[in-house]
Design a protein around this motif. Structure first.
Motif, short mmCIF file in Angstrom:
data_model
loop_
_atom_site.label_atom_id
_atom_site.label_comp_id
_atom_site.label_asym_id
_atom_site.label_seq_id
_atom_site.Cartn_x
_atom_site.Cartn_y
_atom_site.Cartn_z
N ARG A 66 -66.30 -49.43 -54.16
CA ARG A 66 -67.65 -49.95 -53.95
C ARG A 66 -67.79 -50.53 -52.54
O ARG A 66 -68.80 -50.35 -51.86
CB ARG A 66 -68.01 -51.00 -55.00
CG ARG A 66 -69.47 -51.46 -54.88
CD ARG A 66 -69.94 -52.24 -56.07
NE ARG A 66 -68.98 -53.28 -56.41
CZ ARG A 66 -68.89 -53.84 -57.60
NH1 ARG A 66 -69.69 -53.47 -58.57
NH2 ARG A 66 -68.01 -54.78 -57.83
N LYS A 67 -66.73 -51.22 -52.11
CA LYS A 67 -66.74 -51.82 -50.77
C LYS A 67 -66.86 -50.72 -49.70
O LYS A 67 -67.52 -50.89 -48.68
CB LYS A 67 -65.45 -52.61 -50.58
CG LYS A 67 -65.54 -53.70 -49.53
CD LYS A 67 -64.28 -54.55 -49.55
CE LYS A 67 -64.11 -55.23 -48.21
NZ LYS A 67 -62.75 -55.74 -48.02
N ALA A 68 -66.21 -49.58 -49.95
CA ALA A 68 -66.22 -48.50 -48.96
C ALA A 68 -67.59 -47.81 -48.89
O ALA A 68 -68.01 -47.37 -47.82
CB ALA A 68 -65.15 -47.46 -49.30
N ILE A 69 -68.27 -47.70 -50.02
CA ILE A 69 -69.52 -46.91 -49.99
C ILE A 69 -70.76 -47.76 -49.76
O ILE A 69 -71.79 -47.23 -49.37
CB ILE A 69 -69.68 -46.04 -51.26
CG1 ILE A 69 -69.85 -46.89 -52.51
CG2 ILE A 69 -68.53 -45.08 -51.39
CD1 ILE A 69 -70.08 -46.04 -53.75
N GLU A 70 -70.66 -49.07 -49.96
CA GLU A 70 -71.85 -49.91 -49.78
C GLU A 70 -72.46 -49.84 -48.38
O GLU A 70 -73.67 -49.80 -48.24
CB GLU A 70 -71.56 -51.35 -50.20
CG GLU A 70 -72.10 -51.63 -51.58
CD GLU A 70 -71.71 -52.98 -52.14
OE1 GLU A 70 -72.13 -53.25 -53.26
OE2 GLU A 70 -70.99 -53.76 -51.46
N PRO A 71 -71.62 -49.79 -47.32
CA PRO A 71 -72.24 -49.75 -45.98
C PRO A 71 -72.85 -48.40 -45.62
O PRO A 71 -73.55 -48.30 -44.61
CB PRO A 71 -71.06 -50.03 -45.04
CG PRO A 71 -69.89 -50.36 -45.88
CD PRO A 71 -70.16 -49.89 -47.24
N LEU A 72 -72.58 -47.35 -46.44
CA LEU A 72 -73.04 -46.02 -46.08
C LEU A 72 -74.56 -45.91 -46.23
O LEU A 72 -75.14 -46.47 -47.16
CB LEU A 72 -72.36 -44.96 -46.95
CG LEU A 72 -70.83 -44.89 -46.86
CD1 LEU A 72 -70.30 -43.81 -47.79
CD2 LEU A 72 -70.39 -44.62 -45.43
N ALA A 73 -75.18 -45.18 -45.29
CA ALA A 73 -76.64 -45.01 -45.32
C ALA A 73 -77.06 -44.19 -46.54
O ALA A 73 -78.09 -44.47 -47.17
CB ALA A 73 -77.10 -44.33 -44.04
N VAL A 74 -76.25 -43.18 -46.85
CA VAL A 74 -76.55 -42.35 -48.03
C VAL A 74 -75.45 -42.55 -49.06
O VAL A 74 -74.27 -42.38 -48.77
CB VAL A 74 -76.64 -40.85 -47.64
CG1 VAL A 74 -77.06 -40.02 -48.84
CG2 VAL A 74 -77.59 -40.64 -46.47
N LYS A 75 -75.85 -42.94 -50.25
CA LYS A 75 -74.87 -43.25 -51.30
C LYS A 75 -74.22 -41.96 -51.81
O LYS A 75 -74.91 -41.01 -52.18
CB LYS A 75 -75.59 -43.95 -52.46
CG LYS A 75 -74.69 -44.46 -53.55
CD LYS A 75 -75.54 -45.04 -54.67
CE LYS A 75 -74.84 -45.04 -56.03
NZ LYS A 75 -74.50 -43.74 -56.56
N PRO A 76 -72.89 -41.89 -51.84
CA PRO A 76 -72.24 -40.68 -52.36
C PRO A 76 -72.48 -40.48 -53.86
O PRO A 76 -72.70 -41.45 -54.58
CB PRO A 76 -70.75 -40.92 -52.10
CG PRO A 76 -70.67 -42.11 -51.22
CD PRO A 76 -71.91 -42.90 -51.43
N LEU A 77 -72.43 -39.23 -54.26
CA LEU A 77 -72.46 -38.90 -55.68
C LEU A 77 -71.04 -39.09 -56.21
O LEU A 77 -70.08 -38.58 -55.62
CB LEU A 77 -72.88 -37.44 -55.86
CG LEU A 77 -73.23 -37.00 -57.27
CD1 LEU A 77 -74.62 -37.51 -57.66
CD2 LEU A 77 -73.16 -35.49 -57.40
N ILE A 78 -70.89 -39.84 -57.32
CA ILE A 78 -69.55 -40.07 -57.89
C ILE A 78 -69.41 -39.17 -59.11
O ILE A 78 -70.09 -39.36 -60.12
CB ILE A 78 -69.34 -41.55 -58.28
CG1 ILE A 78 -69.77 -42.49 -57.15
CG2 ILE A 78 -67.89 -41.77 -58.70
CD1 ILE A 78 -68.86 -42.56 -55.97
#
Lengths: 623, 205
Positions: free
Chosen positions: A384-396
């Motif tokens: 969660r910490k790695a993907i929170e700063p991303l502009a586009v949320k990855p599909l998990i």
């Protein structure tokens, strides 16, 4: 708590249906057992593994159900008695092997045990294995209780050898996880057989014209099954009145017997339990129907007995009406209980029912949680910490295992879940379809070896832009800590080869690969951030043993518990991050004080939550 | 002859399945027909767990219909409420008073106050015995420096004081001796005795 493995002084030992099935197989003198874990089937193999030394059979956890069936089939081709054990979904994995195995047949007796899941208690569908048997043209036995299962598995080997076909033994949670006292102290296992391969190329090389010949052989063999199985009881009857004849299959039989008794219908109703729903005992059912005014079929899931009875009666020009699922009297979905069966009986006979029963309290359900100390929780905190700063949320894109719980509180990060291995398989599809989001696949160690290798190779081959988070906790934990190729132990706990997930994944094309300590959520986050920034296949392996297994190992080594960590109430600001974003069940929210509290009885002292607290209020020493 | 059904309910990790198996093995040792149906799924991870013990010659299916149960033994008060509709009017209940409320529910106020739980149980049951088994079990675990939770044995000890409970105390104690190692037996026996005392001292805590 109870201690396992102690010999009781009494001979009547309370046994799970699954244990009874394993003992039935031992009594039948099995030489070879292979399986893949899956609830509610796993105790069959566990029992066969723990008894292998004493009774002299071979037992292994295979890497998947198809491999288990192929291994067991080889033993049966070589004349041995073998059993392959799986849950119903594993039957699908094994289906390529199984459906052609019906053409070749077997020499030694072979049983495929499939534990189904009517009601989807712990599965992604409730497929009816009896229908799989009809689809594959394989005989299927449907026992109703542990006592019957113990006998049926022995008869399944006899049937298999009489027909030279593998036989499926069907179960549901209400058989597999029902306990009943059984005496297995007097079993006299048949002697073991040596493996000897008898050459027969037209039979063992199943291809093209030879395969067509074998299909004809199979049809003929099933046509002869009634004569060949004369000595085996394919049905059993409870004679009563002739107003209504009730046909049953499997565990539904129990509810029918109880409901007839409850409604006091013994003088109006007779029962015929179908032990072998395929190939269908048509003549026995026709004879039964001739004496009845009407028939009612009571079976869970698919209407196999009902449809087969219709065909049997039509062939005999018997006009007896059949009630059941086709007229909507009974549902196709879910498991039965006595109330469902009682109400169906009452409606057919025009009796008044007690009316709808009192509904249960609508309490919030208890979603399963990661255990205290679970390495997955810390890894997902990192994700969660790695993907929170991303502009586009990855599909998990999800997969099957303990780590699937990322779908629920407090993470709720999962976007899809289909079946074993589908995480990587679908992640590749999303990436190649040019989805407008980055794609992350999650996968566990057991799934990696079960059905992860092919989809990962597909990602590597096509250089798909997919990041895989591989959660390696060294065990097949969800189903009871079975060892797998990542463990370094055999089924019986002996040292075994430990296959490297990292080396394998690199060879499959994951050249951007890093291994993180699962308990270091910051490291997991940093490595995932790098992997997500990488174009092409990337993998982060979050590595740390299953917490429950680790505690067992500590106890075995007579190491004490690690001291619990504590919240310093003077430092805690009541921000709730540890509760709402980490969600360890040892951390409780105390509404009265507006502070988080750690329950020392639940805390296992992993310390994963220390870095979670933004104000440093969680620590190892007494505040 | 009808059957007698005991529902043993609680939260994963509390030792429910072991307790139910012990009760059933004690019944089997005494020569009685018994079967046990377990519903657990992912229960080791704090889900709801239910074991149904059915005694008597007429018991066939491992599931009981709503209103069929004769006795409810719950390791957790809200799980008692969750299973109450499965018990007949006038049945009996033995309930551990220590709640296990999911963290999420503590944040959202999703569970009713315990007073409401007791009121609903008292209204339907002919007798409700309440004991704080968890505190006793925790004290024992500390004293024996054990990682095991013996809440289940405290509850079994309490069950033996209830006249409707259809298992003899001696049969249970003998079965415990069979099933436990010499190392773990004393702690379990002590837990059993503590449960008896708790229930006999009123059990209305």
């Amino acid at each position: 708590m109870t201690d396992k493995g102690k010999t009781p002084s009494v001979t009547l030992q309370l046994m799970l249906g699954n244990e009874a099935i394993a003992w039935g197989a031992i009594a039948a003198g099995i030489d070879f057992a292979s399986g893949y874990p899956g609830t509610p089937s796993s105790e069959v193999m566990q029992t066969l593994i723990s008894t292998a030394g004493e009774y002299g059979h071979y037992a292994e956890w295979s890497t998947n159900e198809k491999v288990a069936v192929e291994a067991a089939a080889a033993a049966a081709w070589a004349g041995q008695r073998s059993i392959a054990v799986m849950k119903h979904l594993g039957l699908n994995v094994a289906s390529d092997a199984l459906t052609t195995l019906a053409y070749t047949g077997v020499r030694g007796g072979m049983v495929i045990f499939s534990a189904g899941d009517a009601q989807c208690h712990t599965s992604s569908n409730e497929l009816d294995a009896r229908m799989f048997a009809r689809f594959a043209n394989l005989p299927v036995l449907d026992p109703c209780d542990p006592e019957e299962a113990f006998r049926f598995v022995q008869q399944a080997f006899e049937i298999s050898e009489a027909l030279e076909l593998p036989v499926i033994l069907n179960s549901t949670p209400r058989l597999s996880h029902t306990s009943f006292p059984l005496d297995v102290s007097q079993i006299a296992p048949r002697p073991h057989r040596d493996a000897r391969f008898v050459e027969d190329k037209p039979r063992w090389i199943c291809v093209a014209a030879l395969a067509l010949q074998r299909h004809r052989w199979l049809t003929q063999r099933l046509g002869e099954s009634i004569e060949r199985l004369e000595s085996f009881p394919m049905t059993s009857a409870v004679d009563g009145g002739h107003r209504l004849g009730v046909l049953t299959s499997g565990v539904a039989h129990n509810y029918a017997v109880e409901a007839v008794q409850e409604l006091d219908l013994e003088d109006q109703v007779s029962l015929l339990k179908v032990h072998l729903p395929y190939p269908f005992p048509e003549e026995a059912v026709r004879r039964f129907a001739e004496e009845m005014d009407e028939l009612l079929v009571i079976e869970e899931l698919e209407p196999l007995v009902e449809d087969s009875a219709r065909i049997a009666l039509q062939k005999g020009a018997n006009p007896t009406p059949i009630r059941g699922k086709a007229d909507g009297l009974l549902p196709l979905e879910g498991e039965f209980d006595r109330a469902i069966v009682r109400d169906a009986l009452a409606r057919v006979l025009g009796l008044k029912t007690a009316g709808p029963s009192e509904p249960g309290e609508r309490l919030p359900v208890r979603p399963p949680l990661f255990c205290p100390g679970c390495p997955h929780r810390s890894a997902y905190f990192g994700l969660r910490k790695a993907i929170e700063p991303l502009a586009v949320k990855p599909l998990i894109v999800g997969d099957i295992g303990c780590y699937t719980l990322v779908s629920s509180y407090p993470f709720e990060m999962l976007d899809t879940l289909l079946c074993m291995g589908a995480g990587a398989g679908m992640a590749h599809g999303f990436a190649q379809a040019k989805l407008d989001r980055p794609v992350v696949a999650i996968m566990g160690d057991s799934t990696f070896f079960h059905s992860g290798l092919s989809p990962l190779a597909n990602i590597g081959y096509h250089r798909s832009n997919v990041t895989v988070l591989l959660l390696d906790n060294h065990y097949t934990a969800m189903t009871g800590f079975q060892p797998n190729p990542a463990t370094g132990l055999s089924a019986s706990g002996e040292p075994a080869a430990r296959l490297s997930i990292a080396d394998t994944a690199r060879a499959l094309g994951f050249d951007h690969l890093q291994v993180a300590d699962a308990h270091d959520s910051a490291q997991v986050a940093d490595m995932l951030a790098e992997a997500l920034a990488h174009e092409g296949p990337s993998m982060v392996i979050s590595e740390g043993p299953c917490a429950l297994q680790e505690q067992r190992d500590r106890a075995r080594r007579r190491e004490g518990r690690r001291p619990p960590v504590q919240v310093d109430p003077a430092k805690c600001t009541g921000c709730r991050v540890c509760v709402t974003r980490f969600g360890c069940s040892a951390i409780r929210w105390d509404a009265a004080s507006g502070r988080a509290v750690i329950d020392p009885a639940r805390c296992v002292g992993c310390g994963d939550c220390i870095v979670v607290c933004p104000v440093g209020a969680i620590g190892r020493t007494t505040p | 002859m009808r059957s007698f059904s005991i529902l043993v309910a609680g939260v994963g990790g509390q030792g429910i399945l072991s307790a139910a198996r012990l009760i059933a093995q004690a019944a089997a040792n005494a020569g009685r027909r018994v079967l046990v149906g377990d519903t657990f799924g992912a229960s080791q991870r704090e889900g709801s767990v239910l074991s149904v013990i059915r005694l008597g010659e007429d018991a066939r299916g491992p599931l009981v219909a709503p209103g069929d149960g004769d006795m409810l033994i719950s390791f957790e008060p809200y799980e008692a409420l969750r299973r109450l509709h499965m018990i007949r009017e006038g049945g009996v209940a033995l309930v551990n008073t220590a709640p296990v409320v999911p963290v999420r529910a503590t944040l959202e106020g999703g569970y009713p106050p315990l007073d409401e739980v007791w009121a609903k149980l008292d209204e339907k049951m002919s007798r409700v015995v309440r004991i704080d088994a968890s505190t006793s079990a925790n004290e024992l675990a500390r004293r024996y420096e054990s990682r095991y939770d013996v809440t289940n044995m405290v509850i079994l000890g309490a069950a033996c004081t209830i006249p409707a409970f259809p298992i003899e105390e001696d049969d249970l104690l003998a079965t415990m001796k069979e099933r436990f190692s010499a190392r773990s037996l004393p702690m379990n026996q002590e837990a059993f005795a503590a449960g008896k005392t708790l229930a006999e001292e009123g059990g209305a805590a």
